[in-house]
Write a protein that holds these residues in place. Structure first.
Motif, PDB file in Angstrom:
ATOM      1  N   THR A  95       0.685  -1.126   0.142  1.00 41.08           N
ATOM      2  CA  THR A  95       0.028   0.009  -0.013  1.00 41.08           C
ATOM      3  C   THR A  95       0.901   1.073  -0.096  1.00 41.08           C
ATOM      4  OG1 THR A  95      -0.172   0.226   2.467  1.00 41.08           O
ATOM      5  CG2 THR A  95      -1.795  -1.292   1.335  1.00 41.08           C
ATOM      6  N   GLU A  96       0.174   2.547  -0.173  1.00 39.20           N
ATOM      7  CA  GLU A  96       0.978   3.662  -0.030  1.00 39.20           C
ATOM      8  C   GLU A  96       1.953   4.204  -1.146  1.00 39.20           C
ATOM      9  OE1 GLU A  96      -0.920   5.023   2.177  1.00 39.20           O
ATOM     10  OE2 GLU A  96      -1.551   3.033   2.938  1.00 39.20           O
ATOM     11  N   ALA A  97       2.766   3.172  -1.459  1.00 35.94           N
ATOM     12  CA  ALA A  97       3.809   3.285  -2.686  1.00 35.94           C
ATOM     13  C   ALA A  97       3.838   2.109  -3.670  1.00 35.94           C
ATOM     14  CB  ALA A  97       4.973   3.427  -2.070  1.00 35.94           C
ATOM     15  N   LYS A  98       3.545   2.680  -4.848  1.00 30.55           N
ATOM     16  CA  LYS A  98       3.498   1.303  -5.943  1.00 30.55           C
ATOM     17  C   LYS A  98       4.593   1.050  -6.526  1.00 30.55           C
ATOM     18  CE  LYS A  98       3.053   4.814  -9.697  1.00 30.55           C
ATOM     19  NZ  LYS A  98       2.231   5.277 -10.908  1.00 30.55           N
ATOM     20  N   GLY A  99       6.019   1.575  -6.323  1.00 24.34           N
ATOM     21  CA  GLY A  99       7.169   1.268  -6.463  1.00 24.34           C
ATOM     22  C   GLY A  99       7.582   1.599  -8.113  1.00 24.34           C
ATOM     23  N   ASN A 100       8.750   1.671  -8.416  1.00 23.27           N
ATOM     24  CA  ASN A 100       9.277   1.789  -9.486  1.00 23.27           C
ATOM     25  C   ASN A 100      10.653   1.179 -10.014  1.00 23.27           C
ATOM     26  OD1 ASN A 100      10.173   2.956 -11.986  1.00 23.27           O
ATOM     27  ND2 ASN A 100       9.566   5.239 -11.548  1.00 23.27           N
ATOM     28  N   ILE A 101      10.539   0.105 -10.539  1.00 23.02           N
ATOM     29  CA  ILE A 101      11.737  -0.598 -10.847  1.00 23.02           C
ATOM     30  C   ILE A 101      12.614   0.044 -11.565  1.00 23.02           C
ATOM     31  CG2 ILE A 101      10.933  -2.014 -12.784  1.00 23.02           C
ATOM     32  CD1 ILE A 101      12.190  -4.677 -11.294  1.00 23.02           C
ATOM     33  N   HIS A 102      12.237   0.631 -12.489  1.00 18.52           N
ATOM     34  CA  HIS A 102      13.230   1.289 -13.280  1.00 18.52           C
ATOM     35  C   HIS A 102      14.113   2.735 -12.824  1.00 18.52           C
ATOM     36  CE1 HIS A 102      11.318  -1.009 -16.422  1.00 18.52           C
ATOM     37  NE2 HIS A 102       9.939  -0.423 -16.054  1.00 18.52           N
ATOM     38  N   ASP A 103      13.548   3.028 -11.668  1.00 20.49           N
ATOM     39  CA  ASP A 103      14.324   4.072 -10.998  1.00 20.49           C
ATOM     40  C   ASP A 103      14.350   4.113  -9.467  1.00 20.49           C
ATOM     41  OD1 ASP A 103      15.274   6.486 -10.088  1.00 20.49           O
ATOM     42  OD2 ASP A 103      14.036   7.721 -10.976  1.00 20.49           O
ATOM     43  N   ILE A 104      15.244   3.396  -9.043  1.00 19.57           N
ATOM     44  CA  ILE A 104      15.415   2.988  -7.709  1.00 19.57           C
ATOM     45  C   ILE A 104      15.395   4.242  -6.689  1.00 19.57           C
ATOM     46  CG2 ILE A 104      16.971   1.889  -5.572  1.00 19.57           C
ATOM     47  CD1 ILE A 104      17.826  -0.086  -7.694  1.00 19.57           C
ATOM     48  N   ASN A 105      15.690   5.250  -7.150  1.00 23.01           N
ATOM     49  CA  ASN A 105      15.619   6.578  -6.213  1.00 23.01           C
ATOM     50  C   ASN A 105      14.170   7.392  -6.528  1.00 23.01           C
ATOM     51  OD1 ASN A 105      18.280   6.296  -5.141  1.00 23.01           O
ATOM     52  ND2 ASN A 105      19.001   6.750  -7.227  1.00 23.01           N
ATOM     53  N   SER A 106      13.281   6.572  -7.178  1.00 23.43           N
ATOM     54  CA  SER A 106      12.143   7.302  -7.441  1.00 23.43           C
ATOM     55  C   SER A 106      11.409   7.658  -5.955  1.00 23.43           C
ATOM     56  CB  SER A 106      11.425   6.558  -8.524  1.00 23.43           C
ATOM     57  OG  SER A 106       9.939   6.987  -8.440  1.00 23.43           O
ATOM     58  N   GLN A 107      10.798   8.637  -6.065  1.00 21.45           N
ATOM     59  CA  GLN A 107       9.647   9.077  -5.002  1.00 21.45           C
ATOM     60  C   GLN A 107       8.751   7.828  -4.759  1.00 21.45           C
ATOM     61  OE1 GLN A 107      10.145  11.512  -3.053  1.00 21.45           O
ATOM     62  NE2 GLN A 107       8.500  11.524  -1.679  1.00 21.45           N
ATOM     63  N   ASP A 108       8.353   7.192  -5.782  1.00 23.12           N
ATOM     64  CA  ASP A 108       7.370   6.012  -5.924  1.00 23.12           C
ATOM     65  C   ASP A 108       7.696   4.542  -4.827  1.00 23.12           C
ATOM     66  OD1 ASP A 108       5.469   7.146  -7.071  1.00 23.12           O
ATOM     67  OD2 ASP A 108       5.944   6.310  -8.927  1.00 23.12           O
ATOM     68  N   ASN A 109       9.164   4.723  -4.366  1.00 25.69           N
ATOM     69  CA  ASN A 109       9.689   3.482  -3.895  1.00 25.69           C
ATOM     70  C   ASN A 109       9.895   3.959  -2.295  1.00 25.69           C
ATOM     71  OD1 ASN A 109      10.086   2.041  -6.153  1.00 25.69           O
ATOM     72  ND2 ASN A 109      12.049   2.910  -6.539  1.00 25.69           N
ATOM     73  N   ILE A 110       9.498   5.031  -1.971  1.00 32.67           N
ATOM     74  CA  ILE A 110       9.293   5.188  -0.506  1.00 32.67           C
ATOM     75  C   ILE A 110       8.171   4.671   0.130  1.00 32.67           C
ATOM     76  CG2 ILE A 110       9.509   7.215   1.167  1.00 32.67           C
ATOM     77  CD1 ILE A 110      11.025   8.925  -0.678  1.00 32.67           C
ATOM     78  N   ARG A 111       8.143   3.555   0.851  1.00 30.58           N
ATOM     79  CA  ARG A 111       7.418   3.008   1.744  1.00 30.58           C
ATOM     80  C   ARG A 111       7.054   3.895   3.066  1.00 30.58           C
ATOM     81  NH1 ARG A 111       3.562   1.956   4.036  1.00 30.58           N
ATOM     82  NH2 ARG A 111       2.474   0.025   4.161  1.00 30.58           N
ATOM     83  N   ILE A 112       8.120   4.051   3.747  1.00 27.14           N
ATOM     84  CA  ILE A 112       7.969   4.822   5.068  1.00 27.14           C
ATOM     85  C   ILE A 112       8.931   6.045   5.077  1.00 27.14           C
ATOM     86  CG2 ILE A 112       8.405   4.663   7.536  1.00 27.14           C
ATOM     87  CD1 ILE A 112       7.953   1.795   7.410  1.00 27.14           C
ATOM     88  N   GLY A 113       8.212   7.258   5.268  1.00 18.58           N
ATOM     89  CA  GLY A 113       8.911   8.595   5.021  1.00 18.58           C
ATOM     90  C   GLY A 113       8.204   9.860   5.402  1.00 18.58           C
ATOM     91  N   ASP A 114       8.695  10.963   5.117  1.00 21.15           N
ATOM     92  CA  ASP A 114       7.848  12.216   5.405  1.00 21.15           C
ATOM     93  C   ASP A 114       7.036  12.217   4.371  1.00 21.15           C
ATOM     94  OD1 ASP A 114       9.148  12.958   7.834  1.00 21.15           O
ATOM     95  OD2 ASP A 114      10.859  14.134   6.893  1.00 21.15           O
ATOM     96  N   ARG A 115       7.458  11.931   3.123  1.00 23.40           N
ATOM     97  CA  ARG A 115       6.675  12.165   1.830  1.00 23.40           C
ATOM     98  C   ARG A 115       6.317  11.096   1.415  1.00 23.40           C
ATOM     99  NH1 ARG A 115       9.319  16.149  -1.724  1.00 23.40           N
ATOM    100  NH2 ARG A 115       7.379  15.924  -3.041  1.00 23.40           N
ATOM    101  N   ILE A 116       5.139  10.346   1.425  1.00 22.04           N
ATOM    102  CA  ILE A 116       4.769   9.130   0.815  1.00 22.04           C
ATOM    103  C   ILE A 116       3.878   9.236  -0.196  1.00 22.04           C
ATOM    104  CG2 ILE A 116       3.549   6.799   1.266  1.00 22.04           C
ATOM    105  CD1 ILE A 116       4.304   6.981   4.028  1.00 22.04           C
ATOM    106  N   PRO A 117       3.844   8.749  -1.524  1.00 21.42           N
ATOM    107  CA  PRO A 117       3.266   8.708  -2.673  1.00 21.42           C
ATOM    108  C   PRO A 117       1.718   8.788  -2.532  1.00 21.42           C
ATOM    109  CG  PRO A 117       5.163   7.506  -3.127  1.00 21.42           C
ATOM    110  CD  PRO A 117       4.947   7.266  -1.414  1.00 21.42           C
ATOM    111  N   SER A 118       1.124   8.105  -1.452  1.00 19.60           N
ATOM    112  CA  SER A 118      -0.285   8.169  -1.288  1.00 19.60           C
ATOM    113  C   SER A 118      -0.625   9.428  -0.622  1.00 19.60           C
ATOM    114  CB  SER A 118      -0.571   6.861  -0.442  1.00 19.60           C
ATOM    115  OG  SER A 118      -0.236   6.811   0.906  1.00 19.60           O
TER     116      SER A 118
END
Length: 617
Positions: A447-470
């Protein structure tokens, strides 16, 4: 409670009478919620009567009857506790057979039926107790087998005594238990907590030569032997390889029941026999990790691990059309994820095909590896069920199942299960385990972050943090940043095999956790499956690509989609909650669900009080 009876032998002599088996039966019902079968009840009558006659010749000792072997469920018939130079255990396996002929180190023919060799069985018990029980490192541990209904002793059977050798048995008991008895040693033993000595990957790396050579007794003595229910299919399949007998085996087992352990034993042993062998998965994270493990043992061994499904016609998997190799044995782990077409192909790709599956771990609607489909599409399937849950114990496995069914359940002590209302507290507690040399890992619901396999540093890969994609504003100001594991080839093997999970900087979704384990896992329970009005319902967020369409349809009134989404989410949480060998720590992103989990786990005391009250492993 991990026994049916314990006391000192003096008290046992006073309590023993013709009704004693009935008292054991009542304890059995209390512990297992079923009645013992007539065979077990009658065996108690014979074995305990024989033990009574032994005890009359012994000085006061401790005695434990029907001791449950750690994490398995098998029971040692009797264990005597004494004291020589140090506290001493004598583990006794009682057999009421009328005849017994040894086949090999692992099998006997008893009363015209093939059984596990009791000398291996009791050696396995000794190893499990020695290496899986906390606080008995200084105990001297020995074992014996007593065939109390057999009178003619075969002198070649070391450590096995027939019923008419009472004096020899007593002499051996006194040698290993005298001169004294310390009641504290008895209570230390029966109250000791379970701990697993090493995890699966470490065990395979350490014992691979023994496994390849079929030296199972060496593994058993070191605490990593196969239990009876694991050993029987292993031996049957290896024997059929030797004799050239084809067949399909479907082996069902819950999380941590030993499926992967048997699979790796079969692979290493069959390859050492010169057989064309393969172990295959659909899970690319598991393939990458196992390849790294096997190459660390011997260069080139990673070629034994393959995908059973690639979806690429030019490079088909083992269970796909036009795969170019025919094997002597093909082993399919996590085969609940197969399609019907995979099942059909897999049954023909080898002389012996072995399918390990758990349909309670099906993750998507395209996964069709169910019992009914295996029975329907495989020729002459041999069905085997593994009942034990060895990673974290039968009691914890039952607890998880009841929790996810919404049934009332009891916190499964001594398994270390904790609920944390604060994510920082959970992570700091994991760090204390890491400081003690334990392996820890974070796993999270998708949940909360869908992930981005093409860009490991993408914001979409943050599961716990100040700014979560959801947009979930739950971790703001915590200073914690945890990203998804994304690259199966580069990240998963270092995480699970290399120990990078201990950094607590990344977490695995269910796809990256299935099949793996750690000593302690921190589970981030998301907003996809939540508790409302005393039932599980779909929540406010789900990024799982296998469920997202069902989630959307279900939330818009499609009951079939809704029910399917709930079922698949329950399967996911079953996997996440059973990765921890010693303990599972839970943080929930939905407050109402969190309160429910805390109540179900009976965790009402203050967290500091709870931490102080628990022994550190």
């Amino acid at each position: 409670m991990n026994y049916l009876y314990y006391n000192n032998t003096k008290s046992f002599l006073e309590e023993y009478n013709k009704d004693f088996p009935d008292a054991l039966a009542n304890k059995y019902r209390e512990l297992f919620h079923v009645s013992p079968g007539l065979y077990l009840y009658n065996s108690w009558k014979g074995s305990i009567a024989y033990l009574y006659n032994l005890i009359t010749a012994l000085n006061s000792k401790g005695i434990v009857l029907e001791y449950i072997i750690p994490a398995g469920g098998e029971r040692a018939d009797a264990i005597f506790v004494g004291n020589t130079v140090s506290p001493s255990l004598m583990i006794i396996e009682m057999k009421g057979w009328r005849t017994m002929e040894i086949v090999d180190d692992y099998s006997v023919i008893a009363d015209n039926k093939k059984e596990v060799n009791p000398s291996y069985q009791v050696l396995n018990y000794s190893g499990k107790i020695k290496y899986s029980i906390e606080g008995i490192e200084n105990f001297n541990i020995n074992s014996m087998v007593i065939l109390y209904n057999i009178l003619n002793h075969n002198k070649s059977m070391d450590g096995i005594y027939s019923g008419n050798e009472r004096e020899l048995i007593i002499k051996e008991l006194k040698k290993n238990l005298d001169p004294g008895f310390d009641p504290h040693s008895l209570t230390t033993f029966v109250n000791a907590r379970y701990r697993q000595n090493i995890n699966l990957f470490e065990a395979v790396r350490k014992y691979h030569l023994d496994i390849k050579n079929g030296a199972m007794k060496a593994l058993a003595s070191e605490g990593y032997g196969l239990y009876s229910e694991q050993l029987e299919p292993y031996l049957e399949i290896i024997n059929n390889l030797l004799t050239g007998t084809p067949g399909n085996y479907i082996i069902h087992g819950g999380p941590g029941s030993g499926k992967s352990l048997i699979a790796l034993n079969l692979l290493l042993r069959s390859s050492a026999m010169g057989k064309q062998s393969v172990l295959s998965y659909r899970n690319n994270r598991m393939v990458a990790s196992l390849r790294k493990l096997l190459d660390s043992i011997s260069t080139g061994m990673s070629t034994l691990i393959k995908y059973y499904s690639t979806g690429r016609p030019g490079n088909p998997g083992v269970a796909e059309d036009k795969f170019p190799v025919h094997y002597d044995i093909a082993i399919f782990d996590e085969s609940q994820r197969m399609t019907v077409k995979n099942i059909k192909n897999a049954g023909k790709v080898a002389d012996i095909s072995v399918f390990f599956y758990d349909d309670s771990q099906i993750l998507g609607t395209r996964e069709q590896g169910t019992q009914s489909n295996f029975l329907k599409y495989l020729e002459n399937p041999h069905e085997i069920t593994l009942k034990g849950l060895y990673r974290n114990g039968n009691e914890y496995g039952e607890f998880v199942n009841k929790l996810l069914k919404g049934e009332s359940t009891i916190y499964p002590e001594p398994y270390d299960l904790q609920y944390f209302p604060d994510i920082k507290c959970l992570i700091n507690t994991l760090k204390t385990k890491i400081d003690l040399g334990k392996k820890s890992a974070l796993v999270a619901s998708f949940t909360e972050a869908k992930g981005n396999i093409h860009d490991i540093n993408s914001q979409d890969n943050i599961r716990i943090g100040d700014r979560i994609p959801s947009g979930l504003n739950l971790y703001s100001g915590t200073g914690i940043a945890v990203r998804w594991l994304m690259d199966p080839k580069k990240e998963y093997a270092p995480f699970w095999v290399g120990g990078e999970s201990n950094k607590l900087e990344k977490c695995a979704s269910v796809y990256g956790a299935q099949g793996f384990e750690a000593d302690y896992t921190g589970v981030i329970w998301g907003r996809d499956l939540v508790r409302r009005d005393n039932k599980w319902v779909l929540g406010d967020n789900c990024e799982d690509f296998e469920i997202k369409k069902l989630f959307f349809k279900g939330k818009n009134g499609d009951k079939t989609s809704y029910d399917t989404a709930i079922e698949l989410l329950v399967n996911r949480y079953r996997i996440l909650l059973t990765r921890g060998i010693y303990g599972t720590y839970i943080f929930c992103e939905d407050s109402e669900t969190g309160e429910y989990l805390k109540r179900q786990c009976h965790m009402e005391m203050d967290l500091n009080d709870r931490s102080n009250s628990m022994d550190v492993q």
